[in-house]
Write an enzyme that holds these catalytic residues in place. Structure first.
Site, short mmCIF file in Angstrom:
data_model
loop_
_atom_site.label_atom_id
_atom_site.label_comp_id
_atom_site.label_asym_id
_atom_site.label_seq_id
_atom_site.Cartn_x
_atom_site.Cartn_y
_atom_site.Cartn_z
N GLY A 13 0.77 -1.23 0.00
CA GLY A 13 0.00 0.00 0.00
C GLY A 13 0.80 1.29 0.00
CG LEU A 94 -11.27 -5.64 -11.35
CD1 LEU A 94 -11.26 -4.13 -11.13
CD2 LEU A 94 -12.13 -6.34 -10.31
CG ASN A 108 -3.77 -0.58 -12.77
OD1 ASN A 108 -3.62 -0.84 -11.57
ND2 ASN A 108 -3.05 -1.17 -13.72
CG HIS A 110 1.64 -1.68 -15.43
ND1 HIS A 110 1.35 -2.93 -14.92
CD2 HIS A 110 2.69 -1.85 -16.26
CE1 HIS A 110 2.19 -3.81 -15.44
NE2 HIS A 110 3.01 -3.18 -16.26
C1 GAR Z 1 3.33 -1.05 -7.39
O1 GAR Z 1 4.61 -1.00 -7.95
C2 GAR Z 1 2.28 -1.04 -8.49
O2 GAR Z 1 2.60 -0.24 -9.57
C3 GAR Z 1 2.28 -2.49 -8.88
O3 GAR Z 1 2.42 -3.20 -7.66
C4 GAR Z 1 3.10 -2.39 -6.70
C5 GAR Z 1 2.22 -2.26 -5.47
O4 GAR Z 1 2.88 -1.61 -4.44
N1 GAR Z 1 1.07 -2.84 -9.58
C6 GAR Z 1 1.02 -3.76 -10.55
O5 GAR Z 1 1.97 -4.43 -10.88
C7 GAR Z 1 -0.33 -3.92 -11.20
N2 GAR Z 1 -0.24 -4.68 -12.40
P1 GAR Z 1 2.10 -0.91 -3.24
O6 GAR Z 1 1.13 -1.95 -2.65
O7 GAR Z 1 3.19 -0.55 -2.27
O8 GAR Z 1 1.37 0.29 -3.78
#
Ligand code: GAR
Length: 201
Positions: A13, A94, A108, A110
């Site tokens: 998070g 989703l 989102n 990424h």
């Molecule tokens: C982040 O780097 C986000 O961009 C990635 O997961 C991490 C979550 O970190 N999301 C993806 O890969 C989605 N396809 P966080 O829980 O510390 O925000």
């Protein structure tokens, strides 16, 4: 009235934290009204609680799989009057059934420059592993609208980050977060919240 935002999370998070910290600063047109997790142990839930934001945990295995999960999610979002949805490290794809209910209302983050290293199977550290394995010199982050194609919706913002000699997936992940994700996501949250307010006038 501010746009009511739900942030969907699965893990640590840090992007949720960036949104929380941006409230009243970068993020003024929207307020985080709810945090939804699909994982009971997500540290993101602690961050939400510390900030006084209501949380809901929805577990696929308790809800009869993807369909039951999405039905419960829709109900939760409706019960809370949610207008904009932010996927911030949310590790579930989703379905079109869900995304078509909220056209240009779901965004989102990424951790790559889409269309590189994205789509099914590219999430979290795997994205950075793939970028390093390919030997690219620039990577970054992308915020995009969410539609039925994984990581395929219209791009809202991107920021490039340089790869350095000796980078590991973990080091690179941290740099992409610090230099791109935590900046872009609050800005995009503001943009989309403002757009919602203007369009619903
Ligand atoms: C982040 O780097 C986000 O961009 C990635 O997961 C991490 C979550 O970190 N999301 C993806 O890969 C989605 N396809 P966080 O829980 O510390 O925000």
């Amino acid at each position: 009235m501010k746009t009511k935002i739900a942030v969907l999370v699965s893990g640590g998070g840090t992007n949720l934290q960036a949104l929380i910290d941006a409230q009243g600063k970068t993020l003024v047109s929207g307020e985080i009204a709810l945090v939804v997790s699909n994982s009971a142990g997500a540290y993101a839930l602690e961050r939400a609680k510390k900030a006084g934001i209501p949380t809901v945990t929805l577990l696929k295995k308790e809800l009869g799989g993807q369909e039951g999960f999405e039905a419960a999610l829709v109900q939760t979002l409706e019960d809370n009057g949610i207008q904009v949805i932010i996927l911030a490290g949310f590790m579930t794809i989703l379905s079109e059934h869900f995304t078509s209910r909220y056209p240009r209302r779901i965004i989102n983050i990424h951790p790559s420059l889409i269309p590189s290293f994205c789509g099914e199977g590219y999430y979290g550290l795997r994205v950075h592993q793939a970028a390093l394995a390919r030997g690219v010199k620039l990577t970054g982050a992308t915020v995009h609208f969410v539609n039925e194609i994984p990581d395929g919706g219209e791009i809202i913002a991107q920021k490039a980050v340089a790869i350095q000699p000796g980078d590991t997936p973990e080091i690179l992940q941290r740099r992409v977060m610090e230099q791109a994700e935590w900046i872009l996501l609050p800005q995009a949250a503001e943009e989309v919240s403002k757009l919602y307010m203007e369009e619903s006038r």
